[in-house]
Design an enzyme around this catalytic site. Structure first.
Site, PDB file in Angstrom:
ATOM      1  N   CYS A 102      24.643 100.024 -83.776  1.00  0.00           N
ATOM      2  CA  CYS A 102      24.065  98.719 -83.408  1.00  0.00           C
ATOM      3  C   CYS A 102      22.621  98.787 -82.930  1.00  0.00           C
ATOM      4  O   CYS A 102      21.898  97.811 -83.076  1.00  0.00           O
ATOM      5  CB  CYS A 102      24.958  97.974 -82.415  1.00  0.00           C
ATOM      6  SG  CYS A 102      24.798  98.411 -80.696  1.00  0.00           S
ATOM      7  N   GLN A 129      25.697  95.307 -76.807  1.00  0.00           N
ATOM      8  CA  GLN A 129      26.709  95.864 -75.905  1.00  0.00           C
ATOM      9  C   GLN A 129      26.154  95.913 -74.481  1.00  0.00           C
ATOM     10  O   GLN A 129      24.951  96.045 -74.283  1.00  0.00           O
ATOM     11  CB  GLN A 129      27.098  97.274 -76.354  1.00  0.00           C
ATOM     12  CG  GLN A 129      27.715  97.291 -77.743  1.00  0.00           C
ATOM     13  CD  GLN A 129      28.312  98.638 -78.079  1.00  0.00           C
ATOM     14  OE1 GLN A 129      29.433  98.934 -77.710  1.00  0.00           O
ATOM     15  NE2 GLN A 129      27.559  99.464 -78.777  1.00  0.00           N
TER      16      GLN A 129
END
Lengths: 773, 280
Positions: A176, A399
């Site tokens: 990510c 995140q």
């Protein structure tokens, strides 16, 4: 009459009067009627960052009788100012799914059997020792996450790199954030954004590059909407590949063909030169020019190797390079009209406008992820709109601690808490703090995430410990890597809180303490570190990931390296870890400050957060104070403007597979849904995944809303329900599938191609066939 | 002295009167703390106070056309449904306008039970109990009904008014329900709902049991036809709510109460005079 007697009668009178009163007037009740606890008013509120995305909202968690019972937004938090999204408000419900893992489990004769956690920890240590003996150190690996707390990641790095002596440490942030890291490193020489969320209170032009912010970072999007409400000149430009809630809220929605953002970014720069909107003095003072390799491949082969070599170039060559990207030429590649390209360039170039660019997975999950990050920095550097309030490029994270744990602690194969493993000075520094032999930290990076699973498939890796992530849902080209874990002679340990497709392939499952069931810290997108204390007890034998690592490390004989007591270990880890960053460019707040504040932005120097890095007025780490900025991460304090061309995606729609497949998230679910699907409100809002199809494509294929559709890529196929004209709509020739639903494993279809520089896979582009099932 | 509260909020008592906090008679409780108070005078005062209050309650109920035995039954014949867009058509003083409108008998009045059922815990954003039209080209379409309120024929109900209309990304916090099922069973337990009308003294203004963040427009929820009956304020024309109603903070009292009140707070039984006790 005695006093006591009088008092007695008085009490009697009051008692009977109150009884009469409350019967006569049922609506009235009295404060002293019942102990307050019966009414839930003994709730104590404690601060914590949100467990989900990288925004890092401040939460106040209401705890009553040992359980988390309520959430409110922390009005003291500079991130969210008291507002949350539906996930944050309901986050505590993720603790209480009935199927929480409470006991350790070991696979015995093919069956998972509950065992005391000590037995499981013994077995893990024994397997690590055996694997090292039979296959060497580099057959042991650990795969963590951007949801690891900072102490989790630090303990993992110390164990793997400092104690065992292997660089087989990776985290799902590779999937990510890796392109954002390489983008920052190649342009500025230091990772993480220069600005902060407060930019939203100063900017008047917001560019969202492939970022459905209203669903993915809703609290930040609400801050932008608030800016627009109070500052009507504000413009929101949604530059994306499909039409979403963000497009609807934006002032202008501009759609581009997948991968062509590279060309558009260059075309904007071309226009800035043509219209003479370049800040030439800024350019001369603070920038230099580089070009790298081209036709760099897509990492589809095992043991793929690539090393970029920057080559010095100059402004004239850069201008010549841009001539391939006139708006008219780019219109043909991107589908974005030349007029729209000029419009975007005019906003970036307007000297009266403060411009911020935001992006997240759209630019990072990209086979040219590093390049597109570089190119957006180019735009900001050309107009000098960077490192000052309301101006700058800003890479968002997905995140809660992708920045804090993975990027800052460096839980990636090539990283140490400070510097790279290739750098002898960095290894020396780490070995001194860790008090381990210098020679033990290996100098060569081993495997990035995709390659790590490929090594598991090949048999180069035999042991893998997976914590806080669910790769059996999230790996691209999933079948290959799932089959790899099931091969003979592979041993997989999974630390989890709920049964998932990843625990299904585990040989040992460790029950983890989640979030507020233990003490920890997260670091969000804007370099803000946030601490929370343990608020409730974890269920059963569940243990924090940090403590699991410490227990195993001690069983491996590393008691000297992990000497901390259970009640103080987080504080001790923090104090040891922050020694790595004890310099003005990265100093972290001390433990007591973190406990007190709702979050602290690093560099934290002399008791102050540095909100805008590189700004000579605001950043104490700057040395060359004669200009507006000092990009001290690079030699001479100059950021690099990269000449990065447009190159096509590895797999494009063809006759057999005529549609682009895009994957992503929805507002209500976070990542693989292992937590959010267990939250009733969220599950009830979006109970299952679906495929979004353009209504005209659907009509042509005779598909109606809710029909079963078969999606096929060269790697696999799934049956899934069609969604027409719902919350978002892809353009003609494109479909979109959210990946949260383990019953519809869309990653069995995605391609494991990645950016050769960042090694981050592209989940946004592959080719599929769409049929009515 | 088992003065059990009949208004426990998890099972709201339908006999709640809409305006008990307006009780004009304050003599009973205010005189309780007086030091020159004598028992016999106290009894008289309390008894007469109670009678007055009781009479007042009955009169209020009758005036409102509510049968004290069955508050749902109305003596008044059902009125015709009001003009649907009356609220919108009236001049722009929405909260006052709405407060003046009473709920139409027959329209689905929100009950406190339903109000709580829509929230995972007190203070959680409620889910959306109706279908929403996605992709309609407007992000703040919800506000077309929920900023001003008004009667919605489709649901035969008045639209509740949002207390925070400046937040326009509504679906960020409020989500619809597409299913009643759960993915996996949940052991979630919400804490008890706040007790309503926790007046310190009979008739004194009740404190605010919830956080004020994003909820400073009191009349949005506490007045008007969409307001839940149990939390509807009887005097919506008084707009400076915080003058009398203050948030109930979780802090110890500034000064401790008298020993008597402390005992009562702890719900301890009154001390019985001990025969062995010596005079001072």
């Amino acid at each position: 009459m005695t006093i006591s007697r009088r008092e007695f009668l008085k009490n009697l009178a009051i008692g009977s009067a109150l009884t009469a009163a409350s019967q006569l007037i049922p609506g009235v009740s009295f404060a002293w009627e019942k102990p307050t606890s019966q009414h839930g008013s003994d709730i104590t509120w404690k601060k914590a960052p949100c467990r989900f995305c990288g925004t890092g909202c401040g939460l106040l968690i209401g705890v009553s009788e040992g359980r988390a019972v309520a959430v409110k937004g922390d009005p003291q938090s500079a991130v969210n100012k008291g507002l949350l999204c539906v996930k944050g408000y309901h986050s505590i419900q993720a603790l209480y799914g009935e199927d929480r893992l409470k006991k350790a489990m070991i696979r015995k004769n093919g069956q998972m059997v509950e065992v005391p956690i000590k037995e499981a920890l013994d077995l893990i240590a024994q397997k690590i020792k055996e694997t090292i003996q039979s296959h060497g150190k580099d057959a042991v690996s650990m795969y963590g996450s951007g949801q690891w707390t900072i102490p989790d990641g630090y303990a993992a790095s110390k164990l793997m790199k400092g104690c065992i002596g292997t660089n087989n440490l990776e985290a799902n942030a590779r999937l990510c954030m890796a392109s954002a890291v390489t983008g920052f490193m190649t342009t500025f020489g230091l990772d993480e954004p220069m600005g902060c969320y407060e930019d939203m209170d100063h900017a008047d032009t917001f560019f969202l590059w492939g970022n459905n912010m209203s669903e993915m970072h809703p609290v930040l999007f609400s801050r932008i909407l608030e800016r627009k409400r109070t500052h009507p000149r504000t413009l929101i430009i949604d530059f994306a590949t499909r039409s979403t809630r963000t497009s609807v809220a934006a002032d202008r929605s501009i759609l581009f063909r997948p991968q062509s953002d590279l060309a558009v970014a260059n075309a904007i720069c071309y226009e800035l030169f043509r219209t003479q909107r370049i800040d030439l003095s800024f350019l001369q003072k603070h920038c230099s020019f580089r070009k790298g390799k081209t036709q760099i491949g897509y990492g589809l082969q095992d043991k793929f190797a690539f090393q970029d070599t920057p080559e010095i170039t100059n402004l004239d060559e850069y201008k010549k390079f841009l001539e391939d990207y006139t708006p008219e030429k780019v219109e043909k590649i991107s589908g974005v009209s030349a007029e729209d390209i000029r419009y975007m360039a005019s906003l970036y170039g307007d000297p009266t406008r403060n411009v911020v660019s935001y992006w997240c997975m759209g630019m990072n999950q990209h086979t040219r992820g590093t390049w597109i990050n570089n190119l957006v920095y180019n735009i900001h550097l050309l107009v000098g709109k960077i490192s000052r309030p309301g101006n700058g490029p800003f890479s968002l994270t997905g995140q809660p601690s992708a920045c804090g744990t993975v990027r800052e602690v460096g839980t990636l194969t090539h990283k140490l808490p400070k510097g790279m493993v290739m750098d002898p000075k960095a290894r020396k520094f780490a070995s001194d703090i860790w008090k381990v032999p210098y020679s033990r930290i290996p100098a060569k990076p081993t495997y990035d995430t995709v390659e790590m699973f490929r090594a598991l498939d090949r048999g180069d890796i035999r042991f893998m410990w997976i914590q806080t992530t669910n790769p059996m849902v999230t790996m691209p080209n999933l079948r290959r890597y799932r089959d790899a874990t099931k091969k003979q002679g592979r041993f997989i340990v999974v630390s989890e809180i709920y049964p998932t497709p990843t625990t299904a392939i585990a040989d040992v499952i460790l029950p983890s303490a989640m979030w507020i069931e233990r003490e920890g810290m997260f670091g969000n997108s804007e370099r803000r570190t946030q601490h929370w204390e343990k608020m409730v007890n974890p269920p059963g034998d569940a243990m924090s990931d940090t403590w699991q690592i410490i227990e195993v490390a001690r069983r491996l004989g590393f008691t000297k390296e992990f000497p901390w007591s259970e009640d103080k270990h987080i504080e001790h880890i923090w104090n040891e870890y922050t020694r790595f960053h004890d310099n003005p460019a990265h100093r972290m707040a001390d433990y007591e400050t973190l406990k007190r504040e709702s979050g602290v932005i690093w560099p934290y120097v002399n008791g102050r957060s540095t909100q805008w890095r590189y700004n000579t007025q605001l950043d104490p780490a700057t040395k060359r104070r004669n200009g507006a900025v000092d990009f001290y991460g690079k030699p001479e304090g100059k950021a690099w403007i990269w000449l990065r061309p447009y190159e096509a995606a590895p797999e494009e729609p063809s006759k057999d597979y005529p549609f682009w497949l895009n994957t992503g998230r929805v507002l209500e679910h976070w990542h693989t849904g292992s937590m959010t699907r267990r939250i009733p409100t969220l599950h009830q809002a979006v109970p299952a995944s679906y495929v979004e199809i353009h209504p005209l494509d659907a009509k042509r294929l005779n598909i109606r809303h809710g029909d079963k559709v078969k999606l096929t890529s060269p790697r696999g196929s799934i049956l899934i329900n069609a969604s027409l004209n719902q919350r978002a709509c892809p353009p003609l020739g494109q479909v979109f599938v959210p990946f949260f639903d383990e019953n519809y494993l869309i990653n069995e279809l995605t391609l494991d191609a990645y950016c050769p520089i960042s090694r981050q896979p592209d989940y946004k582009k592959c080719a599929v066939r769409v049929e009515r099932a | 002295m088992s003065t059990q509260n009949t208004q426990h909020t998890d099972a709201p008592n339908p006999s709640a009167t809409p305006s008990p906090t307006d009780t004009p008679n304050l003599s009973t409780t205010s005189s309780l703390s007086g030091e020159g108070f004598t028992v016999s005078y106290g009894f008289i005062a309390i008894a007469s106070g109670m009678m007055l209050m009781g009479a007042w309650v009955l009169v209020t109920l009758v005036l409102q056309g509510i049968d004290p035995q069955d508050p749902h039954k109305s003596h008044n014949p059902p009125k015709a449904a009001p003009v649907p867009h009356l609220a919108a058509a009236l001049p722009a003083t929405p909260t006052l306008t709405n407060a003046l409108l009473s709920a139409t008998p027959g329209s689905s009045v929100r009950s406190l039970q339903r109000f709580y059922k829509q929230r995972a815990y007190s203070g959680a954003p409620p889910h959306i109990p109706h279908d929403i039209l996605e992709h309609n080209g407007q992000i703040d379409a919800c506000l077309s009904c929920h900023s001003q309120g008004g009667y919605v024929p489709k649901y035969n109900a008045f639209a509740p008014i949002t207390p925070h209309p400046t937040y326009t990304n509504c679906v960020q916090c409020h989500v619809p329900q597409r299913t009643q099922s759960t993915f996996r069973p949940s052991a979630w337990k919400a804490s008890p709902r706040p007790q309503l009308r926790r007046t310190a003294l009979a008739g004194s203004p009740p404190p605010i049991p919830h956080d004020l963040h994003m909820r400073t427009d009191c009349n949005a929820c506490h007045a008007g036809p969409a307001a839940v009956k149990e939390i509807r304020v009887p005097h919506p024309e008084r707009s400076n709510c915080l003058q009398c109603h203050v948030p109930r903070k979780q802090v110890p009292p500034f000064r401790s109460l008298s020993p008597l009140h402390q005992r009562l707070e702890k719900n301890a039984p009154p001390p019985t005079p001990s025969p062995q006790r010596k005079r001072p």
